[in-house]
Design a protein around this motif. Structure first.
Motif, PDB file in Angstrom:
ATOM      1  N   THR A   1      47.284  35.601  33.997  1.00  0.00           N
ATOM      2  CA  THR A   1      46.606  36.472  34.960  1.00  0.00           C
ATOM      3  C   THR A   1      47.556  37.547  35.479  1.00  0.00           C
ATOM      4  O   THR A   1      47.183  38.727  35.581  1.00  0.00           O
ATOM      5  CB  THR A   1      46.063  35.648  36.140  1.00  0.00           C
ATOM      6  OG1 THR A   1      45.118  34.689  35.639  1.00  0.00           O
ATOM      7  CG2 THR A   1      45.376  36.533  37.165  1.00  0.00           C
TER       8      THR A   1
ATOM      9  N   LEU B   1      47.244  41.570  35.001  1.00  0.00           N
ATOM     10  CA  LEU B   1      47.281  42.455  36.159  1.00  0.00           C
ATOM     11  C   LEU B   1      48.304  43.572  35.953  1.00  0.00           C
ATOM     12  O   LEU B   1      48.031  44.747  36.240  1.00  0.00           O
ATOM     13  CB  LEU B   1      47.620  41.651  37.418  1.00  0.00           C
ATOM     14  CG  LEU B   1      47.764  42.439  38.717  1.00  0.00           C
ATOM     15  CD1 LEU B   1      46.453  43.112  39.094  1.00  0.00           C
ATOM     16  CD2 LEU B   1      48.225  41.517  39.847  1.00  0.00           C
TER      17      LEU B   1
ATOM     18  N   PHE C   1      39.804  39.188  41.781  1.00  0.00           N
ATOM     19  CA  PHE C   1      40.713  39.813  40.822  1.00  0.00           C
ATOM     20  C   PHE C   1      40.402  41.304  40.668  1.00  0.00           C
ATOM     21  O   PHE C   1      41.314  42.131  40.606  1.00  0.00           O
ATOM     22  CB  PHE C   1      40.624  39.122  39.459  1.00  0.00           C
ATOM     23  CG  PHE C   1      41.613  39.637  38.453  1.00  0.00           C
ATOM     24  CD1 PHE C   1      42.957  39.281  38.525  1.00  0.00           C
ATOM     25  CD2 PHE C   1      41.208  40.492  37.433  1.00  0.00           C
ATOM     26  CE1 PHE C   1      43.876  39.762  37.602  1.00  0.00           C
ATOM     27  CE2 PHE C   1      42.119  40.979  36.509  1.00  0.00           C
ATOM     28  CZ  PHE C   1      43.458  40.610  36.595  1.00  0.00           C
TER      29      PHE C   1
ATOM     30  N   HIS D   1      39.277  39.309  31.724  1.00  0.00           N
ATOM     31  CA  HIS D   1      39.858  38.317  32.627  1.00  0.00           C
ATOM     32  C   HIS D   1      38.960  37.097  32.701  1.00  0.00           C
ATOM     33  O   HIS D   1      37.734  37.198  32.739  1.00  0.00           O
ATOM     34  CB  HIS D   1      40.032  38.910  34.027  1.00  0.00           C
ATOM     35  CG  HIS D   1      40.415  37.892  35.053  1.00  0.00           C
ATOM     36  ND1 HIS D   1      41.606  37.193  35.018  1.00  0.00           N
ATOM     37  CD2 HIS D   1      39.748  37.433  36.154  1.00  0.00           C
ATOM     38  CE1 HIS D   1      41.673  36.369  36.032  1.00  0.00           C
ATOM     39  NE2 HIS D   1      40.560  36.482  36.742  1.00  0.00           N
TER      40      HIS D   1
END
Length: 289
Positions: free
Chosen positions: A15, A19, A38, A6
């Protein structure tokens, strides 16, 4: 086994896509230990039997806060350790020990004094041994140079002189390692070393890969740096001797990160002459100076 990377530079959609990939699987355990939003979000949403993490404490207007917050650490984590931010740290809090405590939730019986794990292959050892026999041939002290040397007084014009002086004093080879170093002090040093080609006791190695660098650290009498992160941490895999040049104000912070299985000496930053005097004194416990 899958590695996901990431970056803050990722777009919002990239992103979200990452995820989804991470939380799509089922896991035995998840660890959120870097304090990043995150990571804590992934840990919250991930399907794991056990969730463990590191809680970072910090102050705003003299009031204590934590990341992740109170509710997260008590209702999401099955086990957590706490660590204080650099600016609010008042005592040494040994981070590797805290990470080991998390892992020992699973009865692994890990101890901070044990060697760190670093996978060195037979091929890596052969490559280094061949280089050693051809170019090094004798015991040496490793000096790693990077941008953290920039703020040392007189480093631009007196580093080479101090290297020569130290080498004669300790009567050991000095190997200089560096990676993509374009700093003025280093370019000056490089020119002086190239002009003194007859001196075989100071060797410069530029841009080696991390596997070769690990071997350099492993075989050195002592490794010296201005707290090079990789050097200090990888030394934990071979219990190396270290001299760490830092600002005095950072002593508690860097002491919180150093491996417990190394012989680790700190030198506080001053002018280049004073630093090399202290290096010589510190080396006495590792070699007969």
């Amino acid at each position: 086994n899958q590695l996901y990377i990431h970056s803050k530079k990722n777009s919002f959609f990239k992103t979200i896509s990452l995820l989804r990939k991470i939380i799509n699987g089922n896991y035995y355990a998840s660890f959120a230990v870097d304090g990043k939003s995150f990571s804590n979000l992934c840990n919250l949403l991930i399907k794991a039997k056990y969730k463990l993490g590191l809680v970072y404490n910090y102050k705003i207007l003299n009031l204590w806060f934590s990341k992740p917050n109170f509710f997260y650490k008590y209702f999401i984590f099955d086990k957590y350790e706490t660590f204080t931010s650099k600016k609010d740290l008042t005592r040494i809090e040994h981070l590797p020990t805290k990470l080991i405590n998390l892992a020992n939730f699973f009865k692994l019986n890990l101890k901070p004094i044990k060697k760190y794990y670093f996978n060195t292959t037979v091929k890596d050892k052969k490559i280094f041994n061949k280089f050693y026999k051809k170019f090094i041939k004798k015991k040496y002290v490793l000096l790693h140079l990077d941008e953290k040397w920039n703020d040392i007084d007189s480093v631009n014009n007196k580093l080479f002189f101090n290297l020569l002086k130290l080498q004669k004093k300790i009567n050991k080879k000095i190997i200089i390692s560096t990676f993509k170093n374009k700093n003025e002090y280093f370019l000056n040093l490089k020119k002086k070393i190239q002009k003194n080609k007859l001196n075989k006791n100071i060797i410069m190695i530029e841009n080696s890969n991390l596997l070769f660098f690990e071997r350099l650290i492993n075989h050195s009498i002592c490794s010296i740096s201005c707290h090079s992160g990789f050097l200090v941490q990888i030394a934990g895999s071979n219990s190396s001797n270290l001299i760490d040049i830092i600002h005095k104000k950072d002593y508690k912070w860097y002491s919180s990160w150093k491996p417990k299985n190394t012989k680790h000496k700190f030198i506080f930053k001053s002018n280049i002459d004073e630093i090399f005097k202290n290096i010589e004194i510190s080396l006495k416990s590792y070699i007969n100076v």
